[in-house]
Motif scaffolding. Structure first.
Motif, PDB file in Angstrom:
ATOM      1  N   HIS A 110       1.121  -1.046  -0.097  1.00 48.77           N
ATOM      2  CA  HIS A 110      -0.239  -0.234   0.229  1.00 48.77           C
ATOM      3  C   HIS A 110       0.609   1.607   0.467  1.00 48.77           C
ATOM      4  CE1 HIS A 110      -3.773  -2.280   1.060  1.00 48.77           C
ATOM      5  NE2 HIS A 110      -3.453  -2.862   1.438  1.00 48.77           N
ATOM      6  N   ALA A 208      -1.205  -1.775   5.133  1.00 45.14           N
ATOM      7  CA  ALA A 208      -1.121  -0.804   4.986  1.00 45.14           C
ATOM      8  C   ALA A 208      -1.747   0.489   6.102  1.00 45.14           C
ATOM      9  CB  ALA A 208      -2.731  -1.404   4.861  1.00 45.14           C
ATOM     10  N   ARG A 243      -2.853   5.957   9.389  1.00 46.20           N
ATOM     11  CA  ARG A 243      -3.202   5.003   8.660  1.00 46.20           C
ATOM     12  C   ARG A 243      -4.168   6.999   7.533  1.00 46.20           C
ATOM     13  NH1 ARG A 243      -5.332   1.260   5.388  1.00 46.20           N
ATOM     14  NH2 ARG A 243      -7.292   2.060   4.584  1.00 46.20           N
ATOM     15  N   ASP A 275      -5.787   2.709  -0.562  1.00 48.16           N
ATOM     16  CA  ASP A 275      -6.986   1.081  -0.220  1.00 48.16           C
ATOM     17  C   ASP A 275      -6.351   0.216  -1.217  1.00 48.16           C
ATOM     18  OD1 ASP A 275      -7.430   2.086   2.669  1.00 48.16           O
ATOM     19  OD2 ASP A 275      -9.276   3.478   1.329  1.00 48.16           O
ATOM     20  N   PRO A 277      -4.211  -1.735  -3.698  1.00 43.26           N
ATOM     21  CA  PRO A 277      -2.008  -1.874  -3.357  1.00 43.26           C
ATOM     22  C   PRO A 277      -1.868  -2.141  -4.570  1.00 43.26           C
ATOM     23  CG  PRO A 277      -4.303  -3.850  -2.610  1.00 43.26           C
ATOM     24  CD  PRO A 277      -4.894  -3.085  -3.124  1.00 43.26           C
TER      25      PRO A 277
END
Length: 294
Positions: A110, A208, A243, A275, A277
């Protein structure tokens, strides 16, 4: 597909050498050069695998042009710092020695996404302000070896850090407001950044997550000491996981976005994990959680 930057590092790896090594491993090679071919057109061609031979700049540019995100890639690190490759466990001989791709399953990777008033863009390694953008913007002569180039970069960073006035930037990290003054503030997806510095404990791109690294005035001297031998112990920084990160400078401020440096005004930068990847085939020796320190 072999995407090669022939001027990466000291420019000592030729098209013929790389193609022959890959062919010896049973790969049918289509060659593209970043110096003479259009990267977008190269990566639009049909290929089961993308092998990127170059440094961090080459990897970042290639990733930015990968429109088919499920097509896996690997790296032959030929540059100076090779932060992305190092963070993901690739060494120079990894692919050429037959350690990759083997039978391993591609892993989601990600990248980060920047939302600005001018539009969205991706980044692969990191975004930050403070001492590192200043050091990146400084040219370090003509080093004779990769090791000399890395050492020059670390010395330049120490020079910038030694007399830098802390910068005031408001940050919102996963909804939590953080206000203060910082010598360095970095949002990283990789363990290594700058002149091959292991600033983050894990490669967040595989999870992520961003790693947010903060250095305040109180730990300036500790950081200067750490820069002398950064492989020996963890850096003296505050580490957060997130995030989403919003940078809101109080005045025009120099930021680095991967290996480019630009001025950011008060509208700030909105950073989020993408989101959707990419997919990377990691070396067989790679652990599920790559760490920045032994």
């Amino acid at each position: 597909m072999l995407l090669h930057n022939p001027s990466a590092g000291m420019g000592e790896h030729s098209r013929e050498e790389l193609s022959a090594c890959l062919a010896a491993e049973g790969m049918s090679v289509t060659y593209c050069s970043t110096s003479s071919d259009d990267i977008g057109e190269c990566l639009a061609q049909r290929a089961d695998l993308i092998i990127i031979a170059g440094g961090d700049g080459t990897v970042c540019r290639a990733v930015a042009h990968l429109s088919e995100r499920r097509r896996p890639f690997g790296i032959i690190p030929l540059g100076g710092s090779n932060n992305v490759a190092t963070s993901l466990g690739f060494e120079h001989r990894t692919i050429l020695s037959g350690d990759w791709p083997g039978t391993r399953t591609p892993r989601p990777l990600h990248v980060g996404r920047i939302r600005t008033s001018a539009g969205d863009r991706n980044f692969l390694e990191g975004v930050g302000f403070g001492a590192l953008p200043l050091a990146i913007g400084h040219k370090n002569g003509s080093p004779r070896t990769i090791e000399e180039k890395i050492q020059n970069g670390r010395q330049q960073l120490a020079s910038e850090l030694s007399d830098l006035e802390p910068g005031e930037v408001r940050m919102v990290v996963d909804g939590q407001t953080i206000e203060g003054t910082w010598l360095m503030a970095e949002v990283l997806t990789m363990t290594h950044t700058g002149p091959r510095l292991p600033l983050a404990p894990t490669a967040g791109a595989l999870q992520a997550r961003f790693t947010v690294v903060l250095l305040g005035e109180a730990r300036r001297d500790e950081m200067l000491e750490w820069l002398k031998s950064p492989e020996d112990k963890p850096p003296p920084v505050q580490v957060l996981s997130a995030r989403e990160v919003l940078f809101q400078p109080t005045r025009p401020t120099l930021f680095r976005i991967d290996d480019s440096v630009e001025q950011v005004h008060r509208q700030g930068l909105d950073l989020r994990i993408d989101d959707e990847p990419l997919h990377v085939i990691l070396p067989s020796a790679h652990k599920d959680e790559v760490t920045g320190h032994a």
